[in-house]
Design an enzyme around this catalytic site. Structure first.
Site, PDB file in Angstrom:
ATOM      1  CG  ASP A  56      32.671  31.725  38.002  1.00  0.00           C
ATOM      2  OD1 ASP A  56      33.895  31.520  37.948  1.00  0.00           O
ATOM      3  OD2 ASP A  56      31.824  30.963  37.510  1.00  0.00           O
ATOM      4  CG  ASP A  57      37.652  32.629  38.550  1.00  0.00           C
ATOM      5  OD1 ASP A  57      38.281  32.851  39.596  1.00  0.00           O
ATOM      6  OD2 ASP A  57      37.326  31.491  38.182  1.00  0.00           O
ATOM      7  CE  LYS A  66      40.637  37.983  45.581  1.00  0.00           C
ATOM      8  NZ  LYS A  66      40.129  36.653  45.202  1.00  0.00           N
ATOM      9  N   GLY A 105      42.709  53.430  30.318  1.00  0.00           N
ATOM     10  CA  GLY A 105      42.781  53.178  31.743  1.00  0.00           C
ATOM     11  C   GLY A 105      42.435  54.406  32.548  1.00  0.00           C
ATOM     12  CG  HIS A 106      40.753  56.451  36.229  1.00  0.00           C
ATOM     13  ND1 HIS A 106      40.453  57.678  35.671  1.00  0.00           N
ATOM     14  CD2 HIS A 106      40.569  56.592  37.563  1.00  0.00           C
ATOM     15  CE1 HIS A 106      40.098  58.519  36.629  1.00  0.00           C
ATOM     16  NE2 HIS A 106      40.163  57.884  37.791  1.00  0.00           N
ATOM     17  CG  ASP A 140      42.535  40.727  40.724  1.00  0.00           C
ATOM     18  OD1 ASP A 140      42.975  41.363  41.713  1.00  0.00           O
ATOM     19  OD2 ASP A 140      42.152  39.552  40.789  1.00  0.00           O
ATOM     20  CB  THR A 176      28.766  30.619  41.966  1.00  0.00           C
ATOM     21  OG1 THR A 176      29.275  30.970  40.669  1.00  0.00           O
ATOM     22  CG2 THR A 176      27.382  30.015  41.824  1.00  0.00           C
ATOM     23  CB  CYS A 181      45.867  37.666  45.758  1.00  0.00           C
ATOM     24  SG  CYS A 181      45.586  37.946  43.995  1.00  0.00           S
TER      25      CYS A 181
END
Length: 354
Positions: free
Chosen positions: A55-56, A25, A144-145, A73, A53, A22
């Site tokens: 948010d997750d 980011k 998926g990809h 993610d 906001t 992470c």
């Protein structure tokens, strides 16, 4: 020095990535600039949680009993072991569903690999690691990809379900609420030490144990009316994600530095200079909204902004519910969960006591 438990001849996944986990980011300030001119599609009434906001995950009401949680993610390697990389990335992606109070139901894999540089068996181990975590969460990877990319990238799209009345956002905190943190800080420091060959086997084991622990308490915390807000700590560090909660609720927060759990040996590593570039970028982006006690030094500040890959849940709850919240964490193996602060009336900012 090679990664713990990795033979000298082994290929190092982290050598392919300019940043890991992470910590990859986009910095908060730059992200705000990028999104400033973005105008979304008119919001349907069924969209309960969108981008307002930060948010997750997004939440879309399906009916009176079900709301769909959708999130994604992905990132570059934070460790050299491909199986562990897959496990960490999958755990991190699934966490967003738990952070909304939901139960995951299905995942899709997002895979970008330098096909001409990584052996097929290494790529296979990354996918196996992700599959093992999804199996532990009780969900299939249903598709998926894949693309051929310069750096290794792996992650998931994850979908989950939650009752519309039990959605836990990052914007519902109330003045007087207590803050509970589910996992210790320090993953970014450990990843920086690992990349420079300074993390021992015990430290590596602690890092893997933390980053591959699914944030399952979120499902049960959704059933507690006294839990008012929920999020998880990832790339913007504890201060960055707490500030998002403060902005969403229009409140100020007080943190007690002494109460914040830290992974073993992390303070020594941070003092020795093993700090990520993302930590400094985080402070540059939101340090103006933070008031630090004069006794808090550079090392402690770095821990507060340390990017957490697959970090812990951050809970805002009524003081009377603290024991119940901690009991949920303890029953699911989160022995380090601790009360770390509280919310107060005032403009959005975070004050940190030494």
């Amino acid at each position: 020095m090679n990664s713990p438990l990795q033979p000298a001849s082994a290929l190092r996944l982290t050598s392919f990535s300019h940043g890991g986990g992470c910590g990859c980011k986009v910095a908060p300030g730059l992200l705000s600039e990028i999104l400033r001119g973005v105008r979304g599609f008119p919001v349907p009434k069924e969209l309960m949680v969108g981008i307002e906001t930060a948010d997750d995950a997004a939440v879309y009401r399906l009916n009176d009993e079900q709301a769909l949680i959708a999130t994604t993610d992905f990132f570059m390697p934070i460790v050299d072991d491909p199986y562990d990389f897959g496990r960490i990335a999958a755990t991190n992606a699934i966490s967003d569903v738990y952070a909304m109070g939901g139960t995951p139901i299905m995942a899709l894999a997002l895979v970008g690999m330098p096909i001409d540089k990584l052996p097929i068996e290494v790529i296979g181990k990354i996918l196996e690691g992700g599959e093992s975590v999804c199996a532990a969460a009780g969900i299939p990877i249903a598709g998926g990809h894949t693309i051929d990319s310069v750096e290794p990238i792996y992650g998931l799209v994850v979908m989950g379900l939650v009752h519309p009345d039990k959605v836990k956002t990052n914007a519902g905190a109330r003045a007087g609420d207590v803050l509970v943190l589910g996992k210790p800080l320090g993953v970014g420091v450990m990843s920086a030490a690992l990349k420079k060959g300074a993390l021992g086997a015990d430290g590596y084991a602690a890092m893997i144990a933390s980053t591959t622990r699914l944030n399952t308490p979120g499902r049960r915390l959704a059933n507690l009316d006294a839990v008012h807000a929920l999020t998880d700590i990832t790339g913007f560090g504890l201060l960055g994600h707490l500030l998002e909660v403060c902005r969403g609720a229009g409140l100020s927060a007080m943190l007690d530095m002494r109460s914040i759990p830290i992974l073993a040996d992390v303070e020594r590593l941070a003092t020795a200079g093993y700090i990520t570039g993302a930590s400094a970028r985080n402070w540059a982006a939101y340090g103006g909204e933070v008031v630090l006690d004069p006794a808090i030094g550079q090392m402690q500040r770095a821990l507060l902004t340390d990017p957490q890959t697959s970090g812990g849940l951050l809970v805002a709850c009524e003081p009377a519910a603290v024991d119940d919240v901690l009991a949920v964490f303890r029953s699911e193996g989160f022995d380090s969960a601790a009360v770390v602060g509280r919310f107060e009336s005032g403009s959005p900012q975070v004050r940190v006591a030494a």
